[in-house]
Enzyme design. Structure first.
Site, PDB file in Angstrom:
ATOM      1  N   TYR A 198      -8.087  22.706  30.488  1.00  0.00           N
ATOM      2  CA  TYR A 198      -8.614  21.593  30.442  1.00  0.00           C
ATOM      3  C   TYR A 198      -9.218  21.465  29.028  1.00  0.00           C
ATOM      4  O   TYR A 198      -9.670  22.317  28.185  1.00  0.00           O
ATOM      5  CB  TYR A 198      -9.721  21.556  31.392  1.00  0.00           C
ATOM      6  CG  TYR A 198     -10.966  22.398  31.078  1.00  0.00           C
ATOM      7  CD1 TYR A 198     -12.005  21.943  30.419  1.00  0.00           C
ATOM      8  CD2 TYR A 198     -11.096  23.601  31.508  1.00  0.00           C
ATOM      9  CE1 TYR A 198     -13.219  23.036  29.919  1.00  0.00           C
ATOM     10  CE2 TYR A 198     -12.045  24.445  31.083  1.00  0.00           C
ATOM     11  CZ  TYR A 198     -13.040  24.208  30.452  1.00  0.00           C
ATOM     12  OH  TYR A 198     -14.185  25.121  30.375  1.00  0.00           O
ATOM     13  N   CYS A 199      -9.431  20.100  28.618  1.00  0.00           N
ATOM     14  CA  CYS A 199     -10.063  19.925  27.356  1.00  0.00           C
ATOM     15  C   CYS A 199     -10.824  18.383  27.535  1.00  0.00           C
ATOM     16  O   CYS A 199     -11.097  17.942  28.772  1.00  0.00           O
ATOM     17  CB  CYS A 199      -9.053  19.720  26.178  1.00  0.00           C
ATOM     18  SG  CYS A 199      -7.484  18.525  26.507  1.00  0.00           S
ATOM     19  N   THR A 200     -11.268  17.795  26.403  1.00  0.00           N
ATOM     20  CA  THR A 200     -12.064  16.690  26.524  1.00  0.00           C
ATOM     21  C   THR A 200     -11.376  15.551  27.111  1.00  0.00           C
ATOM     22  O   THR A 200     -11.886  14.962  28.214  1.00  0.00           O
ATOM     23  CB  THR A 200     -12.295  16.262  25.136  1.00  0.00           C
ATOM     24  OG1 THR A 200     -12.849  17.137  24.412  1.00  0.00           O
ATOM     25  CG2 THR A 200     -13.417  14.967  25.277  1.00  0.00           C
TER      26      THR A 200
END
Length: 343
Positions: A198-200
């Protein structure tokens, strides 16, 4: 034809305050083959400048990465414009949880070599051969699986203020640093583990998922829409929120609160705090975490040396900002030796 900003940030800020109109902060990205990024850049600037769009947009041969502030009353016009570009038709728009008139104060559309710097020089690597996208509900199920390894693809200063419970949070300064580090740590589990990232907003995971598939990982997943979309789905569907803390964002807000938990500390006094600021000394501009008490005591600076600098006449401060070496501190992102309680 106007292809650049004519107003300063301060002038734009004054106009936004005077207008007082609602604006939407949003982001989107798309990997696509763009033959002439410079021509595409100019096309975007002319159209968005007329719509009063503000933000930071990167265009490259590999696609587009955009973080924007759009007048709410012109959102439909903006969406129609995007849908008229074949590879942006129905592109997912990550709408911010919190909106701010001043999230962006200029329209900057820049041509870059890549929309996400990765340090890779591999012609056999296909960024479009991505992993499986999962929504918030599927993501929650996946990370409960003991055969899953959950990895945060963001940098240390982002995960420091908020992350998913049980996630691996690499202590890295850049995205390119994390790619090889994660592969090395998980090299013995390319076949038997589910790699969930996951990331922003999803753009880094998109590239990372394709990279790890290229490197032989068999079960690769990414959180669609990143933390921004996850928070929205959790609220709308009444799902368990497995994120804790704040989500770092790349605009003037610097963060969106996802849960009330404060998991970081002021880098100057050590008290619980998750507010990122930039040092008031423009010759330093260091990004770090500072509580209100320290901000008052240190005059919004990271060190006594910087407090001394901001007392100088403006012209002397400008001289201190000259030269590339003087600007390098910005990249420390909270790792300055002057911060007693840095991570």
């Amino acid at each position: 034809m106007q292809l650049y900003n004519t107003l300063s940030a301060k002038e734009r800020e004054a106009l936004l305050e005077e207008a007082g109109e609602e604006r939407l902060t949003l982001s989107f990205y798309q990997y696509a083959k763009i033959g002439n990024p410079h021509l595409f850049r100019n096309h975007l600037f002319v159209a968005w400048d007329q719509m009063e769009v503000l933000g930071r947009i990167y265009v490259a041969h590999e696609g587009i990465n955009a973080q924007l502030s759009v007048p709410a009353k012109r959102f439909n016009e903006f969406k129609t414009f995007l849908d008229g570009i074949y590879f942006l038709n129905d592109v997912r728009l990550n709408i911010a949880i919190e909106h701010d008139l001043k999230s962006f104060l200029k329209l900057k559309v820049k041509v870059r070599n890549k929309i996400v710097a990765d340090g890779l020089n591999d012609d056999t690597f296909d960024v479009t051969n991505k992993g499986v996208h999962v929504n918030a509900e599927a993501f929650n199920r996946l990370i409960e699986d003991p055969d899953t390894v959950l990895v945060d693809m963001r940098n240390h200063y982002e995960s420091e203020i908020g992350h998913f419970k049980g996630a691996v949070t690499p202590d890295v300064d850049t995205f390119r640093d994390s790619l090889d580090l994660i592969e090395e740590d998980l090299k013995d589990h390319k076949e038997d583990k589910k790699l969930v990232m996951y990331c922003t907003g999803g753009i880094r995971c998109e590239k990372a998922s394709a990279y790890y598939k290229h490197k032989g990982f068999k079960q690769v997943y990414q959180l669609e829409g990143g933390i921004i979309e996850y928070a929205r789905q959790v609220e709308q569907k009444g799902l368990e929120n497995k994120f804790v803390g704040k989500n770092f964002v790349f605009d003037h807000r610097r963060g969106e609160r996802i849960t009330p938990d404060v998991i970081a500390n002021c880098h100057q006094c050590g008290e619980p705090c998750d507010t990122h600021v930039n040092c008031a000394n423009e010759a330093c501009h260091l990004l770090f975490i500072q509580c209100e008490s320290c901000a008052d005591k240190m005059e919004n600076c990271c060190s006594p040396e910087c407090v001394e600098v901001i007392q100088l006449p403006y012209e002397e401060q400008k001289k201190l900002r000259q030269g590339i070496p003087n600007s390098n501190k910005i990249f420390k992102k909270g790792r300055s030796e002057k911060l007693k309680f840095k991570k």
